[in-house]
Design an enzyme around this catalytic site. Structure first.
Site, PDB file in Angstrom:
ATOM      1  N   ALA A 155       0.870  -1.181   0.000  1.00 46.48           N
ATOM      2  CA  ALA A 155       0.000   0.000   0.000  1.00 46.48           C
ATOM      3  C   ALA A 155       0.906   1.229   0.000  1.00 46.48           C
ATOM      4  CB  ALA A 155      -0.873   0.001   1.247  1.00 46.48           C
ATOM      5  N   LYS A 156       0.602   2.154  -0.900  1.00 42.55           N
ATOM      6  CA  LYS A 156       1.367   3.411  -0.880  1.00 42.55           C
ATOM      7  C   LYS A 156       0.609   4.339   0.073  1.00 42.55           C
ATOM      8  CE  LYS A 156       3.484   6.792  -4.014  1.00 42.55           C
ATOM      9  NZ  LYS A 156       4.854   6.791  -3.514  1.00 42.55           N
ATOM     10  N   ALA A 157       0.899   4.153   1.360  1.00 41.57           N
ATOM     11  CA  ALA A 157       0.164   4.865   2.405  1.00 41.57           C
ATOM     12  C   ALA A 157       1.068   5.929   3.015  1.00 41.57           C
ATOM     13  CB  ALA A 157      -0.275   3.881   3.487  1.00 41.57           C
TER      14      ALA A 157
END
Ligand SMILES: Cc1ncc(COP(=O)(O)O)c(C=O)c1O
Length: 313
Positions: A155-157
């Site tokens: 996840a590009k969080a």
């Protein structure tokens, strides 16, 4: 690099003035890091401009939101259209595009489920990210990348970038352009915002997704180009010392593009210049994004904007 404001930002389906794109200090994201985002480049070509791997970036945003149980009210296709709309409304290309979705003003407390999801898309001019055309001098970070099953690396969080900030600050303070983190088992992982490749002999190596890396779109593009160029590619866990004895190494990323590494921990990689395999891949990549070679993989989505001189080129 300071942000250069443009006229409009896309917010939940509307174009709003740049200065009106504001949130409340009590928004969930400010306290608990509850955001997912993307970074995308729009390149100029001789006959216009095109956004690099737009559908795949929007799919990754949708995937990141899904991992965090964040209901996005837009499909990947709708978000891709919104990206085109905001670029064309601002008339800025080449540019960097930043879509972000986050939990807004709702409830206090860790649980995000009852705080509304807000989506914004901004674009602005942006140049080179990893300093130095002569190759980057990097270090192995004393910080590890997130352990599996802690913060999900796929996840590009926003929250993952607290780890990236530790890596990047330490590198800068110690006089390096960037830091490379190991995973919790001591294997090479990635830079604070870049995937990692190295070459030994005539084999191209990169770290697999299981070593806590983001599934980079530049990474996947380089893997595709390498296969087309007949370069043997191996995705496997790599010990730190492979970087000290390799012949070539480079970073990939939307911001870093393809940046060769000159040294790691002050140990020179090869003779410090961009090696032959990196040079081939670098050229193949830039020929496509700059429109000097056919876009054979349909990586570019055209935008209707009068193109300015490339920024920072
Ligand atoms: C931690 C991290 N790894 C790798 C990358 C490279 O991914 P991409 O090529 O999709 O930009 C990025 C940049 O988004 C990143 O932030």
């Amino acid at each position: 690099m300071a942000i250069q404001a443009t006229d409009h930002i896309w917010h939940n389906g509307e174009l709003i003035p740049w200065n009106k794109a504001q949130i409340h200090v009590m928004s969930h994201v400010v306290h608990y890091g509850s955001s997912v985002f993307e970074g995308i480049r729009c390149y100029s070509q001789p006959n216009g401009a095109g956004v690099f791997r737009l559908p795949e970036h929007m799919q990754r945003l949708v995937d990141s939101a899904k991992i965090y149980r964040m209901p996005l009210p837009y499909t990947a296709e709708e978000l891709a259209t919104a990206v085109i709309d905001v670029i064309e409304a601002n008339g800025v290309a080449p540019c960097y595009i930043r879509p972000v979705a986050f939990r807004g003003y709702g409830e206090i407390g860790v649980n995000p489920l009852r705080s509304p999801v807000e989506v914004y898309i901004a674009n602005f001019p942006w140049g080179k990210y990893v300093p130095g055309n002569e190759g980057a001098d990097v270090c192995i970070s004393s910080w590890n990348r997130m352990a599996p099953n802690t913060l999900p690396a796929l996840a590009k969080a926003g929250a993952n970038y607290m780890n990236s900030q530790l890596i990047r600050m330490e590198a800068e303070i110690n006089g390096y352009a960037e830091g490379i983190a190991l995973d919790v088992n001591g294997y090479l992982s990635e830079g604070s915002g870049e995937n990692l490749f190295l070459v030994r002999g005539d084999v191209l190596y990169t770290t697999p997704l299981a070593n806590s890396v983001l599934n980079g779109l530049t990474r996947s593009s380089i893997l595709q180009l390498a296969k087309q160029l007949g370069i043997t590619v191996v995705e496997q866990a790599l010990p730190r010392e492979m970087l000290y004895i390799c012949d070539e190494a480079f970073f990939t990323g939307t911001a870093a593009e393809v940046t060769h590494l000159r040294s790691v921990d002050r140990i020179l990689i090869g003779d410090g210049t961009m090696g032959p395999i990196t040079t081939k891949l670098h050229k193949a990549f830039f020929d496509i994004v700059n429109g000097l070679a056919p876009d054979r993989y349909n990586w570019l989505t055209p935008v209707n904007v009068k193109v300015a001189e490339p920024v920072g080129a």
